[in-house]
Design a protein around this motif. Structure first.
Motif: not given
Length: 784
Positions: A576-580
């Motif tokens: 999720x951090x990478x996607x964000x």
């Protein structure tokens, strides 16, 4: 159920223990009537009530019943048109108040979804009367004193009385202070005949004037009401009379209000008494650590770890007692003081407790039967007045039992056949057992006769049992052993106590061969039982170890699963951090392009493709990244400047012209230079390896993987616009001259967005709605 049996079993002592927890008068009256019931439905209802009480005690502490008086006297007087005093009305008020409290209490239990078997229905029997409850509570305190709020007139009278008292005390102060004190025997104000007076020395009688109400025994002191306060005392006396009359009027009025409701109030008091008794039964069950008895449908008694409830819990020995399944009669043998009688009483008393709706001191899942009678012949009932011997007394009792017994009876007989010649006693005992057995009742009997051990062994539906005896310590263990008759320990005990060996041997030689064989058989059975118990204990120990290993394995398995879940959760967080982060970068790229468009700056094709490439590079292909085989193959194909490569996102062939520091490669694709990550490039065979050199070029070919039609129906606006932008770029690189955008009709938002986008894209030559046969205004055909 006959009182004689209950007295012998000491059922009244159980009731006395329950009585310690009762707080209402009617509750004590109900306890006196508490008896074992012989109808299964009634027994089950009583047990269910106790179960509900136990649940409430466990969850809420107790059922909130107040200390309530019996209302029969009040009810009788009201029905004869009599009136009640304050104390009697206050008692009625307490019943009404407790009724309201219990209604609210059970409503709360219902709201909390607490499941009860019987008590909700019992609570429904309470009749609430809020208006009368409020009126009595407003008029009387718990002691029966009439309150000021009972009426405006009473409040006014009492306030006036209080003011007069203040005036009188103030007026009397002049007589108990200063120079006047020398005329008094004591400087105090006191009461005589409800009048305020001062103690005056006899010689100063005329000093204050007024009225003499009393004098001391010595005659030296006169209690005088000074003239100055006579008028105030008269007013006070009049007000006090008015107060009493008003109180009587209020009590009479309350009596008239209660009179038509008294039957319902008395019924409420009876229901509250039932709650009080249920509360007491539950608290007693908690004290003895009792469990719910299960009623056997097959009329079997199966008590697990049963304990006599009246013996000190620290000393009592628990026993498994079972009868009524494979056998109807149990004969218990063993040494004196070995626990035979206590075991028999334990069975009878626990059975009586269960049939009275009480919890029993036994392990959970213990079963009881429902008997119509429990017949008991325990103890020496010899009567000098009746001139009956021990044997005669027992026979008289047993004859009575034989005449009344039925198949639904439990018979308990201690020392069957005792008190007469052993041979005759054994014979009559066998005859009695055979007679009782014909009625199909359940029988538990104790005996010392060896003949009865043989009888039990050879008779159908009859089993031997014994009380265990420790030969080493010469003490009973009080454990019941079902299936094994008790051995005679006389010679063994005598020898261990120091009896001469020749006496012991002579005694043994005098025994008949049959008795000797029987004792040898019993001894052999006892040794086998002990060996079995030892092996069983070893198996239990091994089972416990295996269980511990299994529990440890299951704990580790759970820990592993939790660890796996934690890793997955952590991976999701990182993803999720990478996607964000990727979304933030894509938003910046899109905002930059929109800013250029807003300022009217033409966006060149290479800028569009470069931006699209940056967006493509934000995507991480997990399958490729995580596939070890593919990563290994990629490492074999090391990229360097000058290599011919295939740009995987666009399916085009180009040449690497530069490698940047951030592990990106610049690739010449025809007239365009584009940046790619190494994972997006695939090394191809160089044209330099061929015999004839060929010019490097990029040929626009239609990609077999790209459709000429894009369907945006069902997409959100932002998602549709992003997909449209990506699709147009891919169609350009694939060499398509014409594509179709299907946007549907809907609200028209997507269609307008498509139109606006196509108008602003310099690579779009023209566009228009599709023919009616191909979707009409639900689709747009685009020429690139």
């Amino acid at each position: 159920m006959n009182n004689k049996a209950l007295n012998v079993l000491e059922f009244d002592k159980i009731k006395a223990e329950i009585g310690k927890f009762l707080i209402t008068s009617r509750g004590h009256a109900l306890l006196k009537k508490l008896m074992p019931m012989s109808v299964e439905s009634i027994v089950q209802r009583l047990i269910d009530q106790t179960k509900d009480g136990m649940d409430i005690v466990r969850l809420k502490g107790e059922i909130p019943v107040r200390k309530l008086a019996d209302l029969n006297d009040q009810a009788n007087r009201l029905k004869k048109d009599g009136n009640l005093n304050g104390t009697e009305l206050a008692a009625i008020g307490q019943v009404l108040k407790n009724t309201s409290e219990l209604k609210e209490f059970f409503e709360g239990l219902h709201d909390d979804a607490i499941d009860l078997r019987q008590l909700y229905d019992l609570n429904d029997d309470l009749i609430d009367n809020p208006s009368l409850t409020t009126r009595i509570n407003k008029s009387l305190d718990e002691s029966g004193r009439v309150l000021n709020a009972a009426s405006p007139d009473l409040k006014y009278i009492r306030e006036h009385i209080e003011r007069l008292n203040d005036q009188i005390r103030h007026a009397m102060e002049q007589f108990t202070r200063g120079k006047n004190t020398k005329y008094l025997t004591e400087s105090i104000v006191t009461l005589r005949d409800d009048r305020f007076v001062v103690p005056v020395k006899t010689e100063y009688r005329a000093k204050f004037g007024g009225v003499v109400h009393d004098q001391s025994a010595s005659g030296q002191t006169l209690y005088i009401e000074p003239q100055a306060v006579v008028g105030l005392n008269n007013q006070l006396h009049d007000d006090q009379t008015s107060e009493k009359l008003e109180e009587i009027r209020i009590l009479n009025e309350l009596s008239d209000l209660v009179r038509p409701e008294i039957d319902d109030i008395v019924k409420n008091n009876d229901v509250l008494a039932q709650f009080d008794l249920i509360n007491a039964k539950a608290k007693y069950a908690k004290e003895i650590k009792g469990t719910e008895p299960l009623i056997s449908k097959e009329r079997v008694v199966d008590l697990k770890d049963a304990k006599h409830p009246l013996i000190d819990p620290k000393r009592v020995v628990a026993n498994d007692i079972k009868i009524g399944d494979d056998y109807q009669t149990m004969l218990i043998t063993g040494p004196n003081t070995g626990g035979k009688t206590i075991t028999m009483k334990t069975l009878g008393l626990i059975q009586a407790m269960a049939q009275a709706g009480l919890f029993i001191p036994a392990h959970e899942e213990s079963e009881v039967a429902v008997f119509d009678e429990i017949f008991v012949d325990i103890g020496d009932e010899q009567s000098i007045e009746q001139n009956l011997s021990t044997f005669s007394s027992h026979m008289d009792n047993i004859i009575n039992i034989i005449h009344k017994v039925s198949q639904n009876s439990l018979v308990l007989i201690d020392e069957l056949g005792a008190g007469t010649d052993p041979q005759e006693g054994a014979s009559i005992a066998i005859a009695i057992l055979e007679k009782l057995a014909k009625s199909n009742c359940m029988i538990m009997a104790t005996t010392h006769y060896p003949e009865l051990k043989i009888f039990a062994y050879n008779t159908k539906d009859t089993i031997n049992a014994s009380m265990e005896f420790d030969d080493k310590s010469l003490k009973p263990t009080y454990r019941l052993l079902i299936g094994i008759p008790g051995a005679s320990n006389a010679f063994n005990i005598a020898g261990r106590l120091g009896m001469d060996r020749d006496v012991v041997e002579r005694g043994e030689s005098l025994m008949s061969g049959e008795s000797q064989d029987l004792n040898n058989m019993i001894t052999d059975l006892e040794n086998r039982r002990k060996e079995f118990e030892k092996k069983n204990q070893e198996l239990d120990t091994q089972l416990a170890k295996n269980k511990e290993i299994q529990d440890d394995y299951e704990k580790k398995q759970v820990a592993l699963a939790n660890s796996k879940d934690s890793e997955i959760q952590a991976a999701k967080v990182r993803a999720n951090q990478i996607v964000a982060k990727a979304k933030g970068k894509s938003d910046k790229i899109i905002d930059h392009l929109r800013e250029m468009e807003r300022k009217g700056v033409a966006v060149k094709e290479d800028q569009l493709i470069s931006a699209k490439t940056e967006l493509k590079n934000l995507h991480q292909d997990e399958t490729v990244k995580k596939n070890r085989v593919l990563r290994r193959n990629k490492r074999k194909q090391a990229l360097k400047v000058g290599d011919e490569v295939k740009a995987i996102p666009y399916g085009q062939i180009g040449t690497i012209v530069r490698k940047n520091r951030n592990d990106e490669y610049e690739v010449q694709l025809g007239i365009l230079k584009m940046k790619f990550k190494s994972d997006d490039l695939e090394k191809v065979q160089s044209s330099k390896d061929n015999d004839e050199p060929k010019p490097t070029m990029v040929r626009r070919t239609k990609s077999t993987g790209l459709s000429s039609k894009l369907d945006l129906r069902g997409k959100r606006y932002e998602e549709a616009m992003t997909e449209l932008d990506s699709y147009i770029d891919e169609a350009l690189l694939a060499g398509y001259n014409q594509v179709t955008i299907v946007h549907g009709f809907g609200t028209g938002v997507i269609r307008k967005g498509v139109t606006k986008y196509l108008q602003g894209n310099p690579r779009v030559k023209s566009f228009g709605y599709a023919p009616a046969s191909s979707g009409g205004s639900g689709a747009t055909i685009v020429d690139l």
